[in-house]
Scaffold this motif. Structure first.
Motif, short mmCIF file in Angstrom:
data_model
loop_
_atom_site.label_atom_id
_atom_site.label_comp_id
_atom_site.label_asym_id
_atom_site.label_seq_id
_atom_site.Cartn_x
_atom_site.Cartn_y
_atom_site.Cartn_z
N ALA A 1 0.85 -1.08 0.05
CA ALA A 1 0.21 -0.11 -0.07
C ALA A 1 0.96 1.15 0.11
CB ALA A 1 -0.94 -0.02 1.11
N LEU A 2 1.87 1.39 0.81
CA LEU A 2 2.55 2.48 0.90
C LEU A 2 3.39 2.60 -0.44
CD1 LEU A 2 4.22 2.24 4.48
CD2 LEU A 2 2.37 3.70 3.49
N LEU A 3 3.87 1.46 -1.23
CA LEU A 3 4.51 1.34 -2.56
C LEU A 3 3.63 2.25 -3.42
CD1 LEU A 3 6.68 -1.77 -2.81
CD2 LEU A 3 7.51 0.43 -2.99
N VAL A 4 2.57 1.49 -3.56
CA VAL A 4 1.44 2.11 -4.42
C VAL A 4 1.03 3.68 -4.19
CG1 VAL A 4 -0.99 1.94 -5.18
CG2 VAL A 4 0.59 -0.30 -4.92
N GLY A 5 1.03 3.93 -2.94
CA GLY A 5 0.40 5.23 -2.50
C GLY A 5 1.81 6.41 -3.02
N LEU A 6 2.99 5.99 -2.48
CA LEU A 6 4.09 6.83 -2.96
C LEU A 6 4.26 6.93 -4.45
CD1 LEU A 6 6.57 5.79 -0.29
CD2 LEU A 6 5.50 8.10 -0.66
N THR A 7 4.14 5.66 -5.23
CA THR A 7 4.45 5.70 -6.69
C THR A 7 3.32 6.53 -7.38
OG1 THR A 7 5.19 3.40 -6.46
CG2 THR A 7 4.64 4.13 -8.79
N ASP A 8 2.07 6.40 -6.81
CA ASP A 8 0.98 7.12 -7.46
C ASP A 8 1.21 8.58 -7.23
OD1 ASP A 8 -1.32 6.99 -8.90
OD2 ASP A 8 -2.52 7.24 -7.21
N THR A 9 1.49 8.88 -6.23
CA THR A 9 1.70 10.64 -5.92
C THR A 9 2.70 11.10 -6.33
OG1 THR A 9 0.46 9.89 -3.90
CG2 THR A 9 1.48 12.35 -4.02
N LEU A 10 3.90 10.37 -6.14
CA LEU A 10 5.23 10.96 -6.79
C LEU A 10 5.25 11.11 -8.25
CD1 LEU A 10 7.70 9.83 -4.01
CD2 LEU A 10 6.52 12.16 -4.30
N GLY A 11 4.89 9.80 -8.93
CA GLY A 11 4.83 9.73 -10.09
C GLY A 11 4.08 10.70 -10.82
N GLY A 12 2.71 11.10 -10.26
CA GLY A 12 2.03 12.38 -11.14
C GLY A 12 2.89 13.62 -11.10
N ILE A 13 3.80 13.71 -10.00
CA ILE A 13 4.47 15.00 -9.97
C ILE A 13 5.80 15.05 -10.89
CG2 ILE A 13 5.49 16.62 -8.18
CD1 ILE A 13 2.65 16.37 -8.14
N LEU A 14 6.61 13.95 -10.65
CA LEU A 14 7.96 13.90 -11.03
C LEU A 14 7.92 13.52 -12.60
CD1 LEU A 14 9.64 12.03 -8.11
CD2 LEU A 14 9.72 14.51 -8.76
N LEU A 15 7.08 12.49 -13.28
CA LEU A 15 6.85 12.28 -14.48
C LEU A 15 6.85 13.57 -15.66
CD1 LEU A 15 5.34 8.59 -14.54
CD2 LEU A 15 7.70 9.33 -15.27
N PRO A 16 5.86 14.13 -15.34
CA PRO A 16 5.82 15.49 -16.28
C PRO A 16 6.95 16.34 -16.21
CG PRO A 16 3.77 15.16 -14.95
CD PRO A 16 4.72 14.35 -14.48
N ARG A 17 7.48 16.50 -15.03
CA ARG A 17 8.95 17.28 -14.81
C ARG A 17 9.85 16.78 -15.78
NH1 ARG A 17 8.47 21.20 -10.59
NH2 ARG A 17 6.47 21.26 -9.78
N ALA A 18 10.26 15.41 -15.49
CA ALA A 18 11.08 14.62 -16.19
C ALA A 18 11.10 14.83 -17.68
CB ALA A 18 11.15 13.32 -15.75
N LEU A 19 9.75 14.49 -18.29
CA LEU A 19 9.34 14.53 -19.67
C LEU A 19 9.73 16.03 -20.19
CD1 LEU A 19 6.51 12.43 -20.10
CD2 LEU A 19 8.65 12.22 -21.06
N ALA A 20 9.21 16.93 -19.23
CA ALA A 20 9.59 18.45 -19.76
C ALA A 20 11.17 18.82 -20.09
CB ALA A 20 9.16 19.47 -18.71
N LEU A 21 12.00 17.82 -19.50
CA LEU A 21 13.23 18.21 -20.01
C LEU A 21 13.82 17.69 -21.27
CD1 LEU A 21 14.98 16.85 -16.53
CD2 LEU A 21 14.63 19.06 -17.54
N VAL A 22 12.86 16.68 -21.66
CA VAL A 22 13.12 16.37 -23.30
C VAL A 22 12.18 16.69 -24.22
CG1 VAL A 22 14.60 14.50 -22.52
CG2 VAL A 22 12.06 14.04 -22.67
N THR A 23 10.95 17.09 -23.80
CA THR A 23 9.77 17.48 -24.84
C THR A 23 9.40 18.93 -24.66
OG1 THR A 23 8.29 16.53 -23.80
CG2 THR A 23 9.29 14.98 -25.36
N ASP A 24 8.49 19.32 -25.52
CA ASP A 24 7.69 20.55 -25.25
C ASP A 24 6.70 20.68 -24.03
OD1 ASP A 24 5.01 20.90 -26.76
OD2 ASP A 24 6.26 19.36 -27.27
N PRO A 25 6.58 21.57 -23.30
CA PRO A 25 5.91 21.61 -22.06
C PRO A 25 4.71 20.85 -22.26
CG PRO A 25 6.89 23.80 -22.30
CD PRO A 25 7.24 23.03 -23.25
N ALA A 26 3.87 21.39 -23.35
CA ALA A 26 2.32 21.14 -23.43
C ALA A 26 2.52 19.13 -23.64
CB ALA A 26 1.80 21.45 -24.70
N THR A 27 3.19 18.54 -24.49
CA THR A 27 3.33 17.28 -24.69
C THR A 27 3.76 16.65 -23.36
OG1 THR A 27 4.55 17.97 -26.42
CG2 THR A 27 3.91 15.66 -26.36
#
Lengths: 307, 377
Positions: free
Chosen positions: A247-273
């Motif tokens: 449960a803790l793994l799922v909770g942390l992955t779900d919350t942090l994934g939503g925050i970190l993934l778009p930021r990580a992608l913003a380094l390689v693609t344009d912000p909207a994508t």
């Protein structure tokens, strides 16, 4: 991205993980001890939330509402076990899925019939509302901190129950060899009803606690149920400790994934994508986590190893 | 069935064709999650019909259960076997997209009480389709314009990741001139906004624009007020309408929201409408009730000037929009969507009831952004 933001998101992940644990604990006990797939577990979560909302409206007390949610959901669980679930233990999993899916429909329409289609509202009690300042200058809602505390308390209580009491001993024995403990004179029917009611009570408590910050409505249990299944598969079916870690793994992955993934992608693609793709990838993150763990350990983190 | 009942039915059928009845089919959501919107649309529409005292308008009402396939099925039945002349009532854009193009192609007039997606205003506009409510982008555009007027220059924007959510943010940005402090797409149906609220707190935004219709908005507002972030909130009226406000309670107090109508709008038609609605139903009308009421009055005004059977004349009479709108000035643009003022309202508590009060005008005589895309000029 500041350290305070990351700390706050970690707290958010812990909090959603703790609530998920309350759901997953009941599910994993029922699956582990009785070998039953209970899709109606989410309905018991919904029943808890509705009972809490009506008890809070009638008495004005949050603690009474929590007690009513737990007791009411446990009672509903016991009745359902005696009337329906009991007949399913010897059937295969497909029959269990069909019957418990029917229970979802009955619970949902029954709730709609009694309480109407409009969402109900449960408010955070005054003594738990507003933010508190944590070390490091992080402002965090008091109620969410209380949820983390409640989840930890429930986990500790459940751990003690399973490892230190006679009931817990029977639950563990029932999981390993149900014929043998029946032969030793344990009333296995009563044990099953108790375990089911315990799981239902925890689901009801989770429904009441979470319903307070979200809206209380018909169908609120099913999205949580899916996450709860992911959790017990990750943790290993039947293991309370696995349910907690999962449960803790799922909770942390779900919350942090939503925050970190778009930021990580913003380094390689344009912000909207990055924003739209990041949001899509984040919703897949927990399933990727589950797949990864199953490749590494096919029975889950704490599941019984095949001999 | 006995011979007498058959005879009675035949007589009734004959009597029905004897007078020039206009048949209206209303398809709206009366059960499930969005039921309060459909109930208000229906009650507003029927109030206008009753007030007119006319007996030559029949209204058939059906529940679409918010399901596109159900709405299509009902529309087919209403058009083919009940032979309605006019269709109306759909709340949701996805249902409207499923029903409207085929209904207008079959020669029926569709009057929209709410949903007005961009496609139907632009490329797919049709002489038989009139949106009486707004064009979907309007309230978002007004929120952008209001952010400029209020001096916000660093707004954080948030909407669910689905077509109407993305359109909402596009509409906001069409008029907003400042910088974006952040932009988040949430899951549709998401109920926990802790992570987004933490992002908002960590950004250096001076205000927050959000479009989270229905239950999503309720959850967000409760959690936002509990988190102790005190940036001003701006949004379209959908999360702050009469039906929802009692549920969000104090969490919504003081929030600015944009709408083309408000219960305190000061004109004779609106005063009469609000009083009559409160007397008939014991509650304040919502935006949806006001839109239903205006739609029925538009229809009645057109029936006074032309027969439904004379399609050309009837459409021209509708396009005139010669009725007393509860919004005050009202006319149709070339793509048959309203030209109207859009206001900014503030959520207030009056005598224990949460409601809205107008605090300013965001856009005057606003039509919509799709006039050029529509080939009706």
């Amino acid at each position: 991205m500041s350290a305070a933001l990351i700390a706050e998101q970690i707290l958010n992940g812990l909090q959603s993980g703790m609530m998920l644990f309350l759901m997953a604990a009941g599910l994993t006990l029922v699956f582990g001890v009785m070998g039953l797939i209970n899709l109606a577990h989410g309905s018991l979560y919904m029943v808890g939330a509705f009972l809490a909302a009506s008890a809070a409206a009638a008495t004005g007390s949050f603690l009474v509402a929590l007690a009513a949610a737990m007791a009411g959901a446990a009672l509903a669980g016991a009745v359902v076990e005696r009337v329906v679930i009991r007949r399913l233990y010897d059937r295969d999993h497909l029959d269990q899925v069909l019957a418990t899916f029917a229970l979802i429909l009955i619970f949902s329409e029954g709730t709609r019939w009694v309480f109407g289609s409009f969402p109900l509202y449960l408010d955070v009690p005054d003594w738990l509302s507003g933010p508190v300042e944590l070390p490091g200058g992080i402002l965090y809602p008091r109620y969410r901190l209380a949820l983390i505390g409640a989840g930890l308390a429930a986990a500790a209580g459940l751990g003690l129950l399973v490892t230190r009491t006679r009931l817990g001993m029977r639950i563990r024995a029932g999981k390993d060899d149900r014929e043998m403990i029946a032969a030793l004179g344990v009333d296995i029917g009563r044990l099953y009803t108790l375990v089911f009611a315990l799981g239902a009570g925890l689901a009801g408590l989770a429904g009441a606690l979470v319903g307070t910050i979200r809206s209380v409505q018909v169908g609120m249990g099913e999205p949580v149920l899916i996450l709860a299944f992911v959790t017990i598969v990750i943790g290993g079916i039947g293991s309370i400790r696995g349910a907690l870690v999962g449960a803790l793994l799922v909770g942390l992955t779900d919350t942090l994934g939503g925050i970190l993934l778009p930021r990580a992608l913003a380094l390689v693609t344009d912000p909207a994508t990055a924003r739209t793709t990041g949001a899509a990838l984040a919703s897949m993150a927990i399933y990727a986590l589950m797949a990864g763990i199953l490749v590494w350990r096919p029975t889950g983190l704490y599941g019984a190893r095949p001999a | 069935m006995t011979k007498t009942t058959i005879a009675a039915l035949a007589l009734a059928a004959l009597a029905g064709t004897a007078t020039a009845q206009t048949k209206v089919g209303m398809i709206t959501t009366l059960s499930g999650g969005g039921a309060s919107l459909g109930v208000d649309t229906r009650d507003g529409f029927m109030l206008a019909i009753e007030q007119s005292g006319r007996d030559d308008v029949d209204v058939v009402i059906e529940d679409d259960e918010r399901a596109p396939d159900r709405a299509v099925q009902i529309a087919d039945r209403m058009i083919q076997s009940e032979r309605v002349d006019v269709l109306t009532g759909i709340v949701w854009s996805n249902l409207a997209m499923a029903v409207v193009p085929s209904a207008t192609a079959q020669g029926k007039v569709y009057l929209s009480t709410n949903a007005a997606p961009a496609q139907l205003a632009g490329r797919m506009c049709h002489p038989n389709y009139f949106a009486v409510s707004y064009q979907n982008d309007n309230l978002h555009e007004a929120a952008g314009a209001w952010a400029n007027q209020a001096g916000y220059s660093d707004t954080f924007v948030m909407a669910p990741n689905y077509p109407a959510g993305r359109d909402g943010l596009t509409g906001f940005k069409r008029f907003y001139e400042g910088e974006l402090a952040g932009e988040i797409y949430t899951d549709l149906g998401q109920t926990d906004y802790a992570a987004e609220i933490a992002e908002i707190r960590a950004s250096d935004a001076d205000s927050v624009f959000f479009f989270l219709p229905g239950g999503m908005g309720i959850s967000f507002l409760k959690q936002y007020s509990d988190a102790g972030v005190d940036l001003p909130l701006v949004g379209p009226a959908f999360s702050f309408d009469q039906g929802i406000l009692q549920a969000t309670g104090e969490a919504a107090l003081g929030v600015r929201n944009t709408s083309q109508w408000s219960p305190d709008l000061d004109n004779p038609a609106n005063r009469d409408f609000v009083a009559a609605f409160e007397e008939a139903h014991g509650r304040l009308p919502s935006l949806y009730a006001a839109q239903g009421y205006d739609t029925a009055n538009l229809l009645l005004s057109a029936l006074d000037r032309a027969e439904v059977s004379d399609a050309e004349a009837f459409r021209a009479a509708l396009a005139e929009a010669d009725f007393d709108s509860v919004r005050g000035d009202f006319s149709f643009a070339s793509n048959q969507h309203p030209i109207q003022d859009i206001y900014v309202r503030e959520v207030v508590e009056e005598d224990g009831v949460f409601t809205n009060r107008i605090v300013g005008t965001a856009l005057e005589d606003r039509a919509n952004a799709y006039l050029d895309a529509c080939d009706m000029q």
